[in-house]
Structures are given as structure tokens and as C-alpha cells.
Motif scaffolding. Structure first.
Motif, mmCIF file in Angstrom:
data_model
loop_
_atom_site.group_PDB
_atom_site.id
_atom_site.type_symbol
_atom_site.label_atom_id
_atom_site.label_comp_id
_atom_site.label_asym_id
_atom_site.label_seq_id
_atom_site.Cartn_x
_atom_site.Cartn_y
_atom_site.Cartn_z
ATOM 1 N N ARG A 39 0.822 -1.212 0.000
ATOM 2 C CA ARG A 39 0.000 0.000 0.000
ATOM 3 C C ARG A 39 0.852 1.256 0.000
ATOM 4 N NH1 ARG A 39 -4.601 1.232 -1.547
ATOM 5 N NH2 ARG A 39 -5.449 2.263 0.272
ATOM 6 N N PHE A 40 2.110 1.118 0.464
ATOM 7 C CA PHE A 40 2.994 2.282 0.426
ATOM 8 C C PHE A 40 3.759 2.359 -0.886
ATOM 9 C CE2 PHE A 40 2.699 2.787 5.116
ATOM 10 C CZ PHE A 40 2.429 4.133 5.102
ATOM 11 N N THR A 41 3.712 1.278 -1.656
ATOM 12 C CA THR A 41 4.509 1.252 -2.884
ATOM 13 C C THR A 41 3.630 1.017 -4.108
ATOM 14 O OG1 THR A 41 4.966 -1.081 -2.463
ATOM 15 C CG2 THR A 41 6.627 0.496 -1.733
ATOM 16 N N VAL A 42 3.507 -0.232 -4.524
ATOM 17 C CA VAL A 42 2.877 -0.501 -5.823
ATOM 18 C C VAL A 42 1.365 -0.315 -5.845
ATOM 19 C CG1 VAL A 42 4.702 -1.972 -6.720
ATOM 20 C CG2 VAL A 42 2.913 -2.974 -5.319
ATOM 21 N N THR A 43 0.673 -0.405 -4.711
ATOM 22 C CA THR A 43 -0.790 -0.242 -4.759
ATOM 23 C C THR A 43 -1.235 0.971 -3.943
ATOM 24 O OG1 THR A 43 -1.165 -1.722 -2.879
ATOM 25 C CG2 THR A 43 -1.182 -2.724 -5.046
#
Lengths: 80, 617
Positions: free
Chosen positions: B418-422
Motif C-alpha cells: 500500500r505504500f509502494t505498488v498499490t
């Protein structure tokens, strides 16, 4: 007062909903669950650890909702 | 079947639609998928009162024709004749919860406005009465302008009357008009009319303290609630092991007896080896876990049918919010404990696309039933079956630990994702909490039966085929004198290459060998090990066909623990990859999923192996 401030187990009536405070999908879901001006409502339970989300009785149905969304709903205790 | 008139069963979620569908069609149901989407299409045949056969299709529950999830989209598209692979229904059977009329009438009014021949089932009238609510069906019929039949689907009441009303309606001149939407009336007007009708047809309404609220004040209590939740989860996983012990032994005995019988009839040679060491050893090892899988499904079905599942989602929302998800994600994730495939399909109820993608990516970390055979064998072989007090067994505790490890892995993965790719905007959590209901044995039985069929089909196809292929790869070419069967075989050579990679995390040659066919499905690892050691064993070993005994002598404890850790994370399931590809419309996310999960598996297995070695286990 807003729904998140309503004490538990206090019957109330929805006096208004600030749709602009809700994201479009949240607003659609709220409408589909029957939230509308003049509807009778009651906060029944809050989840452990912070009393969030809330369990709200609307009509004869119970709906789970986070406090953040409940802030967009104005209520008046009692009514009808 | 497709030439029969089509009746769509529609209604709000929690209106008792599935129970009504089960009552009308019984076990004569066909479960499929709509083309291009993974929404389940449940249909069944029904004979109307006049003897005419019709096809009944159970559409996903929806709140309105203005969909807020992919599930609801299918319902709308079928009703408007826009769903690929489905004809326009000839008639509608609307299911209303009598105790929740004002909410359910809104959708019903939209549906009736579509203009098709319609029958309304006023369902759960018994619960409504218990709640002090009396509805006048005649008045409701007058207001809606369509036949209204009182039903109690779970008690199979009202079925004949429904068939009667449907025979009168099907074939009537009214037709669903394809393509015209819900714009006939604006939503606010429908809202008010629904409330007005509900008020008008309600004969009496006593304020009674409803049982659901009483149960909720305990189940959602700040202190008792979480304790009950943890208790249910723990009991569930203990039961999976404890209750299955006897039936698993019966199945194992049956497989061993069959192996003995086959060995007695067929002379020593390739055919006997194929049947005894390939088919029976492989498939038998997997079938032995059917009882555990069924017990797990039983719990999930009961939790869902009773209404507790949504309470669990409510209790878990705060935790899920911490990792950037919501309570919505909990239900697909719990289903993933049975199998990631229905779990990933269940993510279609999650409205937010980023939440949904994250949930899909972490779903394979939930300990699915296909891992149970693997865990079961290893735990059975290496963890002593002793009690640690209070009726808790050490084996069950280790199993629980593996589940917890998967969950923790999933939570951390979700947070990172959730902090990166999504990454995406935060969303709310809004969900109807249905009334508590006593689950009906019949509905649970139908659910369990369809899972059993799916499992046996897998055992009979994917697992059988990969077991036989593996047997062939293991059996050929035949060993030259002085060579072991395993080393000379094709599979042995391939495994030799893989072994170089997995040796550092404590895996041996046979594990490398088992990991290859287990790419198709995790439980194949068990049959692969069974086959590998069965072929390896010389005839003096004939007596002990039980795989646990063979593993115990050949693996060290750190290796066994590393093997368990590997399977907590490794995405070894082709069906999961396939369903992820379909749900995310491409290879990008399944490829990402394979990459990050294999990396996690490797690191975890390595850490466990070297940790255990350092501890001197």
C-alpha cells in the motif's frame, strides 16, 4: 451534531448529509444503504480499540461505518 | 437447458436469496462462471406448478441498479440484457426480507419498473414476526402491482405457492426491455416511495429488543468481542486436526489395503509400480486430507451463514486499516484459508480497485487447504503428538503457528504494497451487518458437497496427471546396476539442478524433486514425496507404506521446519496464478505475485533452517 458524536443507544433522526465530504463510491454506497434525510438512526456499538468503526442501526438494518464517514451525517437526537 | 424460460432470482444481499434458490432447485444446481469475469453463475432447473421446466439463475445480491462492485455490475448487466453469455431473463423472482422492507423495497421498485413478469417472495416472515413485525401481503401486492408470496425459505415454506405464481407469470405478455436503465424515476423518489409503502403495509410494529442486538452487544463488546473472535479461530484450527484424526486413518487404511490388493493381483513390474507407487501412493496421500479440508469449509460456511463473518470483518477493520485495507478484505482473506481461488473471486465485493488488488496479492499467504496435506505430513512426522495442557496438543499449536505466520506475512506485505505498488486514496468501510441466523444443515450440506466435488475433481485430474507424469519421470530411464532409481531418472537430473539453488536453505534432493510438480498444486508435493520415496524404497521396506515413517528417518528437523516455512509463502498453485491473471487482466500482477512470494519463501525457509541449526534442533 454529527453521527460520530451521537452517544450510543440514543435514537436520532438524520437532518442532513454532506455528500461533498464523501468520496463518490462512499456516497453511492451510503445512498444504496438507505441513508437519507428524515431517516431514523441509532449508534449501537463501536469496535474495540478506539470504538471505530461504528455499528449503526438504520430502519431495521444494521450497517458498519467508520467514524470518518459518520462525520458527514448530521443527526438530531430524538425526533419523530 | 438453455431453451427453457429463464427466471432470474434477484434481491438485496442477506434477503435469504440463496436459501430460497436452494429450496426451489435442491441439489440440482450448476455452478459456472460468466465469461470474462469470475462472478459465479449459479443456476438450476425447476418444474413449475403446471409442469413446465424453467431455468432459475441466482444473481449476485445487489442494493440497486447503480452498482458499486463488480458483483452488482453483473446483476445489473444481466437484467438489462447486457451481460455476455446470459440471455435476457423471461421473468424475475424478487426476494425481499420481510423484516427489512423499507431497505429492500427500494431495489424491488427499481426491478419492477423494468417491466418483466415478476413475482415477489416475501421471505423470512417468521423472523419478522418474531421481531414483532406484521406485514400485510395483500396490501403489498396491491402497492407493487405484482404477486406477493410469503415464504420461509430455510423451512421450505411457500415453495408450492411460488411455483404456482411463477407458472401464471412466466410467458405473460410483459417483457423485460433490454437496454433501458434505471432512469425511469430518480433515486430519491424511489427511496421515499419505498419508505411510504413499507409503512403502509406494516400492520403492527412492536419495539422489541431483537436477539441480533443482544448477541451483538456480546460479540462486538470491546473486551469480550476480540476474545470470542480469537477463541472461534483457535477452536476452528484445533478442530481441523482433532476431528479429522479418525477419518484420516480410515482413508489411509483403505488406500494401504487397496495397494496391498493390487500388489497381490498384478505381477511385479512397471504396471504394478505405476498403480501402487504412482496412482495409489500419490492420489491416496492427498485424498487422506479430505476430512480436514471439509472441516475447515464447514466452519467457514457456518460462520458465513450465521452472520458472524461480517462481525469478524467489523472487529478486524481497525487492524486492516492499519495496513491500508478495510474490514472488507477480511472475508475474502478468510475464504482464502480454504482456497485462494474462491478468496480471490470474493474480492469482487471490494469496491476500491487498489484495496482489491492488494487483497488479491496477499490472498495466497492465507494458509489454504492445499497446504494442509503438506503441513499434516510434516507435522505428523516431526512434531510429537503430546498435549501441552488444557486439551491443547503440540501438533495443533504448531499448525496454528503456521497460520499466524501466514497472516503476519500478509499484513506486512499489505502494508508495504500500500505504500509502494498499490498506493491509493483511503476509503471507508461500509457494510450491512445481517441478522444472526441459525445455519440450516441443508444449505451447509449443499455447500460442503460442492466443495467435495471440486476437491475430488482436482484429485482426479491435476493431481492424478501430475502424479503419473512424475512417476514416469522418476521411473525412466531404468537404473543401471549400481545406480539408484532416483539418480538415474529424468526427474532426478532436473531436481539435481534445482537442488543447487535450494541446498543453502536446507532442502535435499527429494524436496527439490517434489517442488517441481508441486508448482501445479501444493498438495502434489505430498504425493510427489510419497512417489519419490516409494520408488526409492527397496522391497524390504514394503511393510511401511506410510510416508511419515519414511520422512522421519531421512530428514533432519531443521529441514522439516524449513520445508514448512517455505510452504507458508511459496505461491505454488497454477490455478491461483491463472485466476490472478484473469482478475487483473494481464500477466503483470501474477508475475509480480510469483516473484515476491518466492523471494519471501526462500528467505523464510533459509532463516528457519539456519535458525534451527543454530539452536541445535
Amino acid at each position: 451534531m454529527s453521527l460520530d458524536q451521537l452517544p450510543f443507544r440514543t435514537p436520532a433522526t438524520v437532518t442532513g448529509i454532506d455528500w461533498s465530504r464523501l468520496s463518490e463510491p462512499d456516497a453511492r454506497r451510503l445512498r444504496n444503504l438507505g441513508f437519507d434525510e428524515g431517516v431514523r438512526i441509532e449508534a449501537l456499538h463501536g469496535a474495540p480499540f478506539g470504538r471505530d468503526p461504528l455499528a449503526i442501526r438504520i430502519g431495521r438494518m444494521t450497517v458498519a461505518m467508520r467514524r470518518l464517514q459518520a462525520q458527514a451525517i448530521s443527526v438530531e437526537a430524538g425526533g419523530q | 437447458m438453455s431453451t427453457y424460460p429463464l427466471i432470474a432470482v434477484v434481491g438485496n444481499p442477506n434477503a435469504g436469496k440463496s436459501a430460497l434458490f436452494n429450496m426451489l432447485t435442491g441439489a440440482r444446481q450448476k455452478v459456472g462462471n460468466y465469461p470474462g469475469v469470475t462472478v459465479e453463475r449459479k443456476s438450476g432447473r425447476l418444474y413449475l406448478a403446471d409442469g413446465r421446466p424453467v431455468e432459475l439463475v441466482d444473481l449476485p445480491g445487489a442494493y440497486s441498479l447503480d452498482p458499486s462492485s463488480p458483483d452488482e455490475e453483473v446483476t445489473r448487466d444481466v437484467l438489462l440484457g447486457k451481460q455476455q453469455g446470459e440471455r435476457l431473463p423471461d421473468a424475475l423472482l424478487i426476494v425481499l426480507d420481510a423484516s427489512n422492507l423499507d431497505n429492500h423495497l427500494r431495489f424491488a421498485l427499481q426491478l419492477i419498473a423494468l417491466g418483466a413478469p415478476t413475482v415477489v417472495a416475501l421471505n423470512m416472515v417468521d423472523l419478522a414476526r418474531r421481531d414483532g413485525l406484521d406485514i400485510d401481503p395483500v396490501a403489498l401486492e396491491r402497492e407493487l402491482g405484482v404477486p406477493v408470496i410469503e415464504t420461509v425459505a430455510v423451512r421450505r415454506r411457500g415453495g408450492d405457492e411460488l411455483k404456482e405464481a411463477l407458472s401464471a407469470s412466466v410467458g405473460a405478455a410483459r417483457r423485460l426491455r433490454a437496454g433501458d436503465g434505471a432512469k425511469a424515476e430518480d433515486f430519491a423518489a424511489i427511496q421515499r416511495r419505498a419508505r411510504a409503502i413499507a409503512k403502509l403495509v406494516t400492520v403492527s410494529e412492536r419495539e422489541v429488543r431483537r436477539s441480533t442486538q443482544i448477541i451483538d452487544s456480546i460479540a462486538l463488546h470491546p473486551v469480550a468481542g476480540p476474545l470470542i473472535f480469537v477463541g472461534i479461530m483457535f477452536f476452528m484450527f484445533q478442530a481441523v486436526f482433532a476431528w479429522s484424526e479418525a477419518p484420516v486413518n480410515w482413508i489411509e487404511a483403505l488406500v494401504a489395503a487397496t495397494q496391498g490388493a493390487v500388489a497381490g493381483i498384478i505381477p511385479d513390474g512397471l504396471l504394478r509400480s505405476l498403480l501402487v507407487d504412482g496412482v495409489l501412493a500419490g492420489v491416496g496421500a492427498v485424498i487422506a486430507f479430505l476430512p480436514q479440508i471439509l472441516i475447515l469449509f464447514l466452519f467457514i460456511l457456518v460462520l458465513e451463514a450465521s452472520g458472524y463473518m461480517v462481525r469478524a470483518a467489523f472487529l478486524m477493520d481497525r487492524l486492516m486499516a492499519r495496513v491500508g485495507l478495510s474490514g472488507h478484505a477480511f472475508i475474502p482473506l478468510l475464504s482464502s484459508f480454504a482456497c485462494a481461488i474462491p478468496g480471490i473471486m470474493a474480492t469482487r465485493t471490494i469496491e476500491d480497485p487498489k484495496h482489491r488488488l492488494t487483497t488479491i496479492l496477499i490472498a495466497p499467504l492465507m494458509t489454504c487447504s492445499a497446504r494442509l496435506p503438506v503441513y499434516g505430513i510434516i507435522i505428523g512426522a516431526f512434531i510429537p503428538a503430546r498435549s501441552i495442557g488444557m486439551g491443547i496438543g503440540l501438533q495443533g499449536l504448531v499448525l496454528f503457528g503456521l497460520y499466524v505466520l501466514g497472516v503476519l506475512g500478509a499484513l506486512v506485505a499489505a502494508l508495504v504494497l500500500r505504500f509502494t505498488v498499490t498506493r491509493g486514496a483511503p476509503r471507508g468501510f461500509m457494510m450491512e451487518m445481517p441478522k444472526y441466523q441459525l445455519p440450516r444443515a441443508r444449505d451447509i450440506a449443499i455447500g460442503l458437497w460442492s466443495r467435495t466435488l471440486i476437491f475430488l475433481k482436482r484429485a482426479g485430474t491435476i493431481i492424478l496427471v501430475s502424479t503419473v507424469i512424475l512417476w514416469a519421470l522418476l521411473a525412466f530411464p531404468q537404473p543401471k546396476p549400481g545406480e539408484t532409481a532416483l539418480d538415474s531418472s529424468i526427474a532426478g537430473k532436473v531436481a539435481g539442478a534445482l537442488e543447487v539453488v535450494v541446498r543453502p536453505i536446507g532442502f535435499n534432493h527429494e524436496i527439490a524433486l517434489a517442488l517441481i510438480p508441486a508448482m501445479a498444486a501444493r498438495e502434489v508435493a505430498v504425493s510427489a514425496l510419497a512417489t519419490a520415496y516409494s520408488i526409492q524404497a527397496d522391497d524390504s521396506d514394503e511393510g511401511s507404506r506410510v510416508i511419515e515413517d519414511r520422512l522421519r528417518g531421512r530428514w533432519s528437523l531443521p529441514t522439516a521446519l524449513a520445508f514448512l516455512a517455505w510452504f507458508v509463502f511459496a505461491p505454488q498453485c497454477l490455478s491461483t496464478v491463472a485466476v490472478t491473471r484473469r482478475e487483473t487482466n494481464g500477466w503483470k500482477w501474477p508475475a509480480f505475485m510469483l516473484g515476491y512470494l518466492f523471494a519471501l519463501a526462500y528467505v523464510a525457509a533459509g532463516a528457519v533452517y539456519w535458525g534451527a541449526v543454530a539452536l541445535g534442533l
